[in-house]
Motif scaffolding. Sequence first.
Motif, PDB file in Angstrom:
ATOM      1  N   LEU A  91      14.130  -5.058 -39.238  1.00 53.12           N
ATOM      2  CA  LEU A  91      13.461  -3.835 -38.797  1.00 53.12           C
ATOM      3  C   LEU A  91      12.221  -4.148 -37.977  1.00 53.12           C
ATOM      4  O   LEU A  91      11.522  -5.107 -38.275  1.00 53.12           O
ATOM      5  N   PRO A  92      11.887  -3.359 -37.007  1.00 56.40           N
ATOM      6  CA  PRO A  92      12.722  -2.303 -36.472  1.00 56.40           C
ATOM      7  C   PRO A  92      13.851  -2.885 -35.632  1.00 56.40           C
ATOM      8  O   PRO A  92      13.811  -4.049 -35.239  1.00 56.40           O
ATOM      9  N   GLY A  93      14.848  -2.083 -35.360  1.00 55.44           N
ATOM     10  CA  GLY A  93      15.958  -2.514 -34.513  1.00 55.44           C
ATOM     11  C   GLY A  93      15.535  -2.485 -33.051  1.00 55.44           C
ATOM     12  O   GLY A  93      14.777  -1.620 -32.628  1.00 55.44           O
ATOM     13  N   ASN A  94      16.004  -3.433 -32.287  1.00 52.30           N
ATOM     14  CA  ASN A  94      15.636  -3.493 -30.873  1.00 52.30           C
ATOM     15  C   ASN A  94      16.586  -2.694 -29.998  1.00 52.30           C
ATOM     16  O   ASN A  94      17.803  -2.771 -30.159  1.00 52.30           O
ATOM     17  N   VAL A  95      16.000  -1.940 -29.091  1.00 48.64           N
ATOM     18  CA  VAL A  95      16.730  -1.264 -28.030  1.00 48.64           C
ATOM     19  C   VAL A  95      16.100  -1.764 -26.736  1.00 48.64           C
ATOM     20  O   VAL A  95      14.889  -1.719 -26.575  1.00 48.64           O
ATOM     21  N   VAL A  96      16.937  -2.271 -25.831  1.00 47.03           N
ATOM     22  CA  VAL A  96      16.436  -2.889 -24.607  1.00 47.03           C
ATOM     23  C   VAL A  96      16.815  -2.037 -23.396  1.00 47.03           C
ATOM     24  O   VAL A  96      17.961  -1.607 -23.276  1.00 47.03           O
ATOM     25  N   VAL A  97      15.841  -1.823 -22.532  1.00 42.34           N
ATOM     26  CA  VAL A  97      16.076  -1.187 -21.244  1.00 42.34           C
ATOM     27  C   VAL A  97      15.711  -2.236 -20.200  1.00 42.34           C
ATOM     28  O   VAL A  97      14.593  -2.753 -20.210  1.00 42.34           O
ATOM     29  N   ARG A  98      16.686  -2.565 -19.317  1.00 40.49           N
ATOM     30  CA  ARG A  98      16.411  -3.583 -18.297  1.00 40.49           C
ATOM     31  C   ARG A  98      17.060  -3.216 -16.973  1.00 40.49           C
ATOM     32  O   ARG A  98      18.135  -2.622 -16.952  1.00 40.49           O
ATOM     33  N   GLU A  99      16.354  -3.554 -15.903  1.00 41.06           N
ATOM     34  CA  GLU A  99      16.903  -3.341 -14.566  1.00 41.06           C
ATOM     35  C   GLU A  99      18.099  -4.259 -14.362  1.00 41.06           C
ATOM     36  O   GLU A  99      18.109  -5.396 -14.820  1.00 41.06           O
TER      37      GLU A  99
END
Length: 121
Positions: A77-85
């Motif tokens: 925790l916490p869980g990872n959320v990735v935003v990438r170009e």
Amino acid sequence: MDVGSGTFTERDFDEALAATRAALTGRGFDIPHAVDLTALVRDRAGGDVERVRILGACAPGFAAAAYAVNEDVALLLPGNVVVRESGGGCVIEAQNRHCCPRWSPEGCRTSRTTCPPTCAR
């Protein structure tokens, strides 16, 4: 085994990041921290990577219930959320839930053999 699953959007980075944050909070997740990986790599290692933001997403009710079963869940925790170009848009990815053991009284707490077969051990 894939450690994550995701989707591609043609939105620009800032729009994809805002939409991801809104989707997570709209589903009851808190985002206690975010890591600007691009700045971190640039400032600390002199590297150059596309724009990447790692959001630490946590559903407090689920986290509390899972922690009550097994304190080791705190490692996840916490869980990872990735935003990438990527390639004219953005990839939005989250951890593959099948990579994590089931946190239930019948699950990994008592026997590793009751974990899903995709559980990386």
